[in-house]
Design a protein around this motif. Structure first.
Motif, PDB file in Angstrom:
ATOM      1  N   VAL A  95       0.819  -1.202   0.000  1.00  0.00           N
ATOM      2  CA  VAL A  95       0.000   0.000   0.000  1.00  0.00           C
ATOM      3  C   VAL A  95       0.856   1.258   0.000  1.00  0.00           C
ATOM      4  CG1 VAL A  95      -1.860   1.200   1.234  1.00  0.00           C
ATOM      5  CG2 VAL A  95      -1.795  -1.290   1.221  1.00  0.00           C
ATOM      6  N   GLY A  96       2.072   1.136   0.452  1.00  0.00           N
ATOM      7  CA  GLY A  96       2.956   2.290   0.492  1.00  0.00           C
ATOM      8  C   GLY A  96       2.833   3.101   1.764  1.00  0.00           C
ATOM      9  N   ILE A  97       2.390   2.466   2.849  1.00  0.00           N
ATOM     10  CA  ILE A  97       2.279   3.168   4.123  1.00  0.00           C
ATOM     11  C   ILE A  97       3.680   3.553   4.585  1.00  0.00           C
ATOM     12  CG2 ILE A  97       1.553   2.994   6.542  1.00  0.00           C
ATOM     13  CD1 ILE A  97      -0.724   2.988   4.391  1.00  0.00           C
ATOM     14  N   ARG A  98       3.838   4.817   4.933  1.00  0.00           N
ATOM     15  CA  ARG A  98       5.139   5.297   5.390  1.00  0.00           C
ATOM     16  C   ARG A  98       5.118   5.813   6.816  1.00  0.00           C
ATOM     17  NH1 ARG A  98       6.409   2.388   2.119  1.00  0.00           N
ATOM     18  NH2 ARG A  98       7.243   2.820   0.071  1.00  0.00           N
ATOM     19  N   ALA A  99       3.903   5.980   7.366  1.00  0.00           N
ATOM     20  CA  ALA A  99       3.794   6.432   8.759  1.00  0.00           C
ATOM     21  C   ALA A  99       2.465   5.951   9.318  1.00  0.00           C
ATOM     22  CB  ALA A  99       3.891   7.953   8.840  1.00  0.00           C
ATOM     23  N   SER A 100       2.459   5.592  10.581  1.00  0.00           N
ATOM     24  CA  SER A 100       1.221   5.175  11.232  1.00  0.00           C
ATOM     25  C   SER A 100       1.295   5.503  12.717  1.00  0.00           C
ATOM     26  CB  SER A 100       0.978   3.678  11.038  1.00  0.00           C
ATOM     27  OG  SER A 100       1.932   2.924  11.760  1.00  0.00           O
ATOM     28  N   ALA A 101       0.117   5.683  13.291  1.00  0.00           N
ATOM     29  CA  ALA A 101      -0.002   5.847  14.738  1.00  0.00           C
ATOM     30  C   ALA A 101      -1.326   5.216  15.130  1.00  0.00           C
ATOM     31  CB  ALA A 101       0.032   7.319  15.131  1.00  0.00           C
ATOM     32  N   GLY A 102      -1.388   4.665  16.315  1.00  0.00           N
ATOM     33  CA  GLY A 102      -2.615   4.021  16.762  1.00  0.00           C
ATOM     34  C   GLY A 102      -2.837   4.200  18.238  1.00  0.00           C
ATOM     35  N   GLU A 115     -12.361  -1.978  30.841  1.00  0.00           N
ATOM     36  CA  GLU A 115     -10.967  -2.190  30.430  1.00  0.00           C
ATOM     37  C   GLU A 115     -10.730  -3.400  29.537  1.00  0.00           C
ATOM     38  OE1 GLU A 115      -8.042  -1.510  33.441  1.00  0.00           O
ATOM     39  OE2 GLU A 115      -9.243   0.047  34.388  1.00  0.00           O
ATOM     40  N   TYR A 116     -11.734  -3.758  28.725  1.00  0.00           N
ATOM     41  CA  TYR A 116     -11.521  -4.759  27.681  1.00  0.00           C
ATOM     42  C   TYR A 116     -11.026  -4.046  26.432  1.00  0.00           C
ATOM     43  CZ  TYR A 116     -13.946  -8.370  30.308  1.00  0.00           C
ATOM     44  OH  TYR A 116     -14.304  -9.284  31.258  1.00  0.00           O
ATOM     45  N   ALA A 117      -9.983  -4.573  25.814  1.00  0.00           N
ATOM     46  CA  ALA A 117      -9.498  -4.009  24.559  1.00  0.00           C
ATOM     47  C   ALA A 117     -10.461  -4.416  23.457  1.00  0.00           C
ATOM     48  CB  ALA A 117      -8.096  -4.521  24.252  1.00  0.00           C
ATOM     49  N   VAL A 118     -11.040  -3.435  22.780  1.00  0.00           N
ATOM     50  CA  VAL A 118     -12.018  -3.727  21.728  1.00  0.00           C
ATOM     51  C   VAL A 118     -11.491  -3.412  20.328  1.00  0.00           C
ATOM     52  CG1 VAL A 118     -13.999  -3.478  23.257  1.00  0.00           C
ATOM     53  CG2 VAL A 118     -13.174  -1.496  21.982  1.00  0.00           C
ATOM     54  N   GLY A 119     -10.347  -2.797  20.230  1.00  0.00           N
ATOM     55  CA  GLY A 119      -9.792  -2.478  18.916  1.00  0.00           C
ATOM     56  C   GLY A 119      -8.756  -1.385  19.018  1.00  0.00           C
ATOM     57  N   THR A 120      -8.428  -0.843  17.864  1.00  0.00           N
ATOM     58  CA  THR A 120      -7.442   0.227  17.777  1.00  0.00           C
ATOM     59  C   THR A 120      -7.906   1.240  16.744  1.00  0.00           C
ATOM     60  OG1 THR A 120      -5.681  -1.366  18.226  1.00  0.00           O
ATOM     61  CG2 THR A 120      -5.007   0.763  17.352  1.00  0.00           C
ATOM     62  N   LEU A 121      -7.793   2.492  17.071  1.00  0.00           N
ATOM     63  CA  LEU A 121      -8.038   3.554  16.108  1.00  0.00           C
ATOM     64  C   LEU A 121      -6.678   3.942  15.533  1.00  0.00           C
ATOM     65  CD1 LEU A 121     -10.022   5.549  14.798  1.00  0.00           C
ATOM     66  CD2 LEU A 121      -9.466   7.128  16.662  1.00  0.00           C
ATOM     67  N   CYS A 122      -6.541   3.786  14.227  1.00  0.00           N
ATOM     68  CA  CYS A 122      -5.249   4.023  13.571  1.00  0.00           C
ATOM     69  C   CYS A 122      -5.362   5.110  12.519  1.00  0.00           C
ATOM     70  CB  CYS A 122      -4.765   2.754  12.877  1.00  0.00           C
ATOM     71  SG  CYS A 122      -4.462   1.387  13.978  1.00  0.00           S
ATOM     72  N   VAL A 123      -4.279   5.789  12.315  1.00  0.00           N
ATOM     73  CA  VAL A 123      -4.136   6.712  11.195  1.00  0.00           C
ATOM     74  C   VAL A 123      -2.893   6.308  10.424  1.00  0.00           C
ATOM     75  CG1 VAL A 123      -5.380   8.669  12.194  1.00  0.00           C
ATOM     76  CG2 VAL A 123      -2.947   8.402  12.650  1.00  0.00           C
ATOM     77  N   LEU A 124      -2.975   6.462   9.114  1.00  0.00           N
ATOM     78  CA  LEU A 124      -1.882   6.071   8.225  1.00  0.00           C
ATOM     79  C   LEU A 124      -1.568   7.219   7.287  1.00  0.00           C
ATOM     80  CD1 LEU A 124      -3.388   2.622   7.192  1.00  0.00           C
ATOM     81  CD2 LEU A 124      -1.717   3.034   9.001  1.00  0.00           C
ATOM     82  N   ASP A 125      -0.344   7.225   6.784  1.00  0.00           N
ATOM     83  CA  ASP A 125       0.039   8.208   5.779  1.00  0.00           C
ATOM     84  C   ASP A 125       0.978   7.535   4.789  1.00  0.00           C
ATOM     85  OD1 ASP A 125       0.583  10.533   4.319  1.00  0.00           O
ATOM     86  OD2 ASP A 125       0.821  11.760   6.112  1.00  0.00           O
ATOM     87  N   VAL A 126       0.854   7.919   3.539  1.00  0.00           N
ATOM     88  CA  VAL A 126       1.741   7.356   2.520  1.00  0.00           C
ATOM     89  C   VAL A 126       3.023   8.168   2.405  1.00  0.00           C
ATOM     90  CG1 VAL A 126      -0.105   6.243   1.212  1.00  0.00           C
ATOM     91  CG2 VAL A 126       0.553   8.605   0.656  1.00  0.00           C
ATOM     92  N   ARG A 127       3.107   9.233   3.173  1.00  0.00           N
ATOM     93  CA  ARG A 127       4.337  10.024   3.230  1.00  0.00           C
ATOM     94  C   ARG A 127       4.973   9.868   4.606  1.00  0.00           C
ATOM     95  NH1 ARG A 127       2.346  15.766   2.378  1.00  0.00           N
ATOM     96  NH2 ARG A 127       0.667  14.876   3.560  1.00  0.00           N
ATOM     97  N   PRO A 128       6.302   9.778   4.652  1.00  0.00           N
ATOM     98  CA  PRO A 128       6.953   9.742   5.973  1.00  0.00           C
ATOM     99  C   PRO A 128       6.591  11.010   6.746  1.00  0.00           C
ATOM    100  CG  PRO A 128       8.525   9.235   4.244  1.00  0.00           C
ATOM    101  CD  PRO A 128       7.275   9.718   3.564  1.00  0.00           C
ATOM    102  N   ARG A 129       6.346  10.858   8.018  1.00  0.00           N
ATOM    103  CA  ARG A 129       6.014  12.026   8.842  1.00  0.00           C
ATOM    104  C   ARG A 129       6.326  11.732  10.292  1.00  0.00           C
ATOM    105  NH1 ARG A 129       0.142  13.721   9.049  1.00  0.00           N
ATOM    106  NH2 ARG A 129       0.875  14.672  10.949  1.00  0.00           N
TER     107      ARG A 129
END
Length: 103
Positions: free
Chosen positions: A30-37, A45-59
């Motif tokens: 996909v060309g993902i170059r940066a992510s945060a979650g 306190e049950y883990a139900v998922g992750t909210l993530c953001v992605l970018d195709v440019r390094p950042r």
């Protein structure tokens, strides 16, 4: 805010790091170059998922970016909690309105 977790640490470019990151399918295909979650935890306190953001440019994610992500995660969890509460209320209503089955 919850701790920030990600396969690629926030603020670190996905494309220029360790071989494992460069070989990850999302990075390669996909060309993902940066992510945060941010993990999404229920009130109990049950883990139900992750909210993530992605970018195709390094950042580099700023503290403001990560704070905004944490705010969005809190909004998402409030919406999930409202949905769960609504489903429980519908279930309670239906269980009271359905007559018992004859024996």
């Amino acid at each position: 805010h919850p701790a920030v977790r990600s396969p690629v640490p926030p603020g670190v470019s996905a494309g220029g790091g360790a071989r494992g990151r460069r070989d990850h399918r999302a990075v390669r295909d996909v060309g993902i170059r940066a992510s945060a979650g941010v993990p999404l935890f229920s009130p109990d306190e049950y883990a139900v998922g992750t909210l993530c953001v992605l970018d195709v440019r390094p950042r580099r994610w700023t503290s403001g970016d990560l704070a905004n992500l944490g705010d969005l995660a809190a909004i998402a969890m409030r919406e999930i909690a409202l949905h769960v509460q609504s489903r429980r209320e519908v279930h309670r209503h239906l269980s009271r309105s359905v007559p018992p089955h004859p024996v």
